[in-house]
Design an enzyme around this catalytic site. Structure first.
Site, PDB file in Angstrom:
ATOM      1  N   ASP A   9       0.854  -1.184   0.000  1.00 56.05           N
ATOM      2  CA  ASP A   9       0.000   0.000   0.000  1.00 56.05           C
ATOM      3  C   ASP A   9       0.893   1.237   0.000  1.00 56.05           C
ATOM      4  OD1 ASP A   9      -1.862   1.965   0.379  1.00 56.05           O
ATOM      5  OD2 ASP A   9      -2.704   1.140   2.233  1.00 56.05           O
ATOM      6  N   ASP A 105      -3.219   2.436  -5.917  1.00 53.66           N
ATOM      7  CA  ASP A 105      -2.009   2.463  -5.076  1.00 53.66           C
ATOM      8  C   ASP A 105      -1.868   1.239  -4.174  1.00 53.66           C
ATOM      9  OD1 ASP A 105      -4.089   3.173  -3.342  1.00 53.66           O
ATOM     10  OD2 ASP A 105      -2.723   4.308  -2.067  1.00 53.66           O
ATOM     11  N   GLU A 106      -2.623   0.176  -4.439  1.00 50.90           N
ATOM     12  CA  GLU A 106      -2.499  -1.036  -3.625  1.00 50.90           C
ATOM     13  C   GLU A 106      -2.442  -2.264  -4.539  1.00 50.90           C
ATOM     14  OE1 GLU A 106      -5.551  -1.461  -0.638  1.00 50.90           O
ATOM     15  OE2 GLU A 106      -5.660   0.707  -0.317  1.00 50.90           O
TER      16      GLU A 106
HETATM   17 MG   LIG Z   1      -2.499   4.034   0.115  1.00 51.31          MG
END
Ligand SMILES: [Mg+2]
Length: 399
Positions: A9, A105-106
Site C-alpha cells: 500500500d 495504489d495497492e
Molecule cells: Mg495508500
C-alpha cells in the site's frame, strides 16, 4: 503448504507523488484537493504532517483549513499518479507475475514461488520497500501473510514505510484486538450492526462463531467469520486491462448550474475529453456511452446508447452525450451535475474500425483522431492544462 501473500500500500499516494515533484511539501502540512474554487473541493489525500492536524480524506477544504489554517493545498495530477502506479507495478513484476491491483495504489502479490530466489516474505517485502523508495521516491507499507485479508490488514497495521508479518503463530495476538472495521469490506453499516449486538473486535467475530455471524448478517456474516479466523483463501488473481477496466467515466458538479445548450456542450466536451484521453492512455475503446444528469432537486436520470463503431475519441463521445441529454431532459432547466461514461470496453488494437476511405466521413474522422492524439502528446509533455477547449475557457463552470 501455506502461500506467502504480500499486500503493498503506497503511503498517502497522491500527496507522496506531489512531493516528489515539489520537495518543499515534505516540510509543511499539505493536502491534495479537488480545485479549491469548485463548489465541492475536497481533500483527496494528505501528508503525515497534515494528518497530525486531524485532516481526513473526503472532507471539504474549508473544514480542513479550519483545523489547520497553514495547510498547503496542491492540485491533483492524475496522469502522474497513473504513471507512478505503472512504475511501481514494473518493480513488482521483478519479484512475481502473480499481482492483483486493488485501486491505483495497492496490490496483492503472491510470492510463494519467488522465495527460493529472493528470500522469505519479510525479506521480499523489505527489499520491495527499499527499492520503490530508491527508484520511485515514495514509501510503501507491506503486509505479509498466508492469505489476502491478513496481508491487507498487515499493510494497514503499521504506516508509513513498514513491514508487518501476520503468521499462523501470531495472528490471534495481532488481529483479534483490532476493531471489526479493520477487516476487508467491513464497512460502516456492517460495523454498526455488529457493534449493536456486542461484536466490537475481530476476536469477537471469531468468538461468536460462524452460525451466529451468519444469523446476524447472512452470507456476509459467514464471510467475515472466515476473514477473522484466517480461513479466507482466495487466490491472488492477476487482472489484464481488458477484464480490469469495465468502464471509463468522469462526472462533475459544476461551479454554477448549467443553463442552456452552450453550457451543456462546454461541460460535456470537458468530461468527454478526460474520458477519451484516459481510454487512449489505457489503449481501450468504448462501444456504449452512458450519461447521467442531476437537476437542482438532486433527481438523477440516466440513459445509455450503443455506438455504431467503438471509439476512444472525444468528439464521438461528446456528440452522442449531447444527443442523449437533449432527449433525456428539458435543456432549458438548470443542471447541477453531469456524468459521462464509456462502457462496453474493448481493446483498441482488437477493434476493426470500419474505415471507408475516400469519403468525407473518414477524412474528417482521421483529421480529428490526429488532432486528439497530438493533444495527448502535448499534455504528456506540458501537463493536463496545456491544452484547453475554447468553449470551456471563461465559461465560469470551473472546468
Ligand atoms: Mg495508500
Amino acid at each position: 503448504m501455506d502461500r506467502t501473500v504480500l499486500h503493498c500500500d503506497c503511503n498517502s499516494f497522491f500527496a507522496s507523488v506531489e512531493t516528489v515533484f515539489n520537495p518543499s511539501y515534505a516540510n509543511v502540512p499539505m493536502a491534495v484537493c479537488g480545485s479549491s474554487e469548485e463548489r465541492h473541493g475536497i481533500v483527496l489525500a494528505k501528508n503525515e504532517l497534515a494528518k497530525r492536524f486531524g485532516i481526513k480524506t473526503g472532507e471539504v477544504i474549508w473544514q480542513a483549513k479550519k483545523k489547520c489554517p497553514s495547510l498547503v493545498i496542491a492540485q491533483p495530477h492524475y496522469r502522474e499518479y497513473e504513471q507512478f502506479s505503472r512504475r511501481i507495478g514494473e518493480i513488482f513484476y521483478k519479484y512475481t507475475d502473480l499481482i492483483e491491483p486493488f485501486g491505483i495504489d495497492e496490490s496483492w502479490l503472491d510470492v510463494t514461488a519467488s522465495k527460493n530466489l529472493f528470500g522469505d516474505g519479510k525479506q521480499i517485502a523489505d527489499s520491495l520497500r527499499e527499492r520503490i523508495h530508491r527508484e520511485v521516491g515514495i514509501t510503501v507499507s507491506v503486509g505479509v501473510s498466508f492469505n489476502k485479508v491478513f496481508a491487507k490488514l498487515g499493510s494497514d497495521y503499521k504506516k508509513p514505510d513498514a513491514t508487518t508479518v501476520i503468521s499462523r503463530e501470531n495472528f490471534k495476538d495481532i488481529v483479534y484486538p483490532l476493531p471489526v472495521s479493520a477487516l476487508l469490506f467491513a464497512g460502516r453499516s456492517t460495523t454498526a450492526r455488529l457493534n449493536r449486538i456486542g461484536i466490537k473486535t475481530v476476536g469477537d467475530v471469531a468468538l461468536a462463531g460462524r452460525k451466529a455471524m451468519s444469523d446476524a448478517l447472512g452470507k456476509n456474516g459467514a464471510t467475515l467469520y472466515d476473514y477473522a479466523t484466517g480461513a479466507e483463501c482466495s487466490p491472488v488473481t492477476p487482472v489484464n486491462t481488458e477484464r480490469e477496466i469495465k468502464s471509463v467515466g468522469n462526472g462533475m458538479t459544476f461551479r454554477r448550474d448549467l443553463v442552456g445548450i452552450d453550457d451543456i456542450r462546454a461541460a460535456v466536451w470537458a468530461l468527454a475529453d478526460t474520458v477519451s484521453s484516459r481510454m487512449r492512455s489505457y489503449g481501450v475503446m468504448c462501444g456504449t456511452v452512458a450519461v447521467s444528469v442531476r437537476d437542482t432537486n438532486l433527481n438523477t436520470v440516466s440513459r445509455q446508447r450503443k455506438l455504431r463503431n467503438p471509439t476512444c475519441f472525444c468528439k464521438d463521445i461528446a456528440s452522442v452525450s449531447v444527443d442523449i441529454i437533449r432527449e433525456l431532459t428539458d435543456i432549458s432547466k438548470p443542471i447541477r451535475s453531469l456524468t459521462v461514461t464509456g462502457m462496453d470496453i474493448c481493446k483498441a488494437d482488437t477493434v476493426g474500425v470500419q474505415q471507408s476511405f475516400f469519403t468525407d466521413e473518414s477524412t474528417r474522422r482521421e483529421k480529428n483522431e490526429k488532432l486528439e492524439t497530438a493533444i495527448d502528446r502535448i499534455r504528456a509533455r506540458f501537463g493536463g492544462e496545456a491544452v484547453t477547449r475554447a468553449s470551456s475557457v471563461n465559461s465560469g463552470l470551473g472546468i
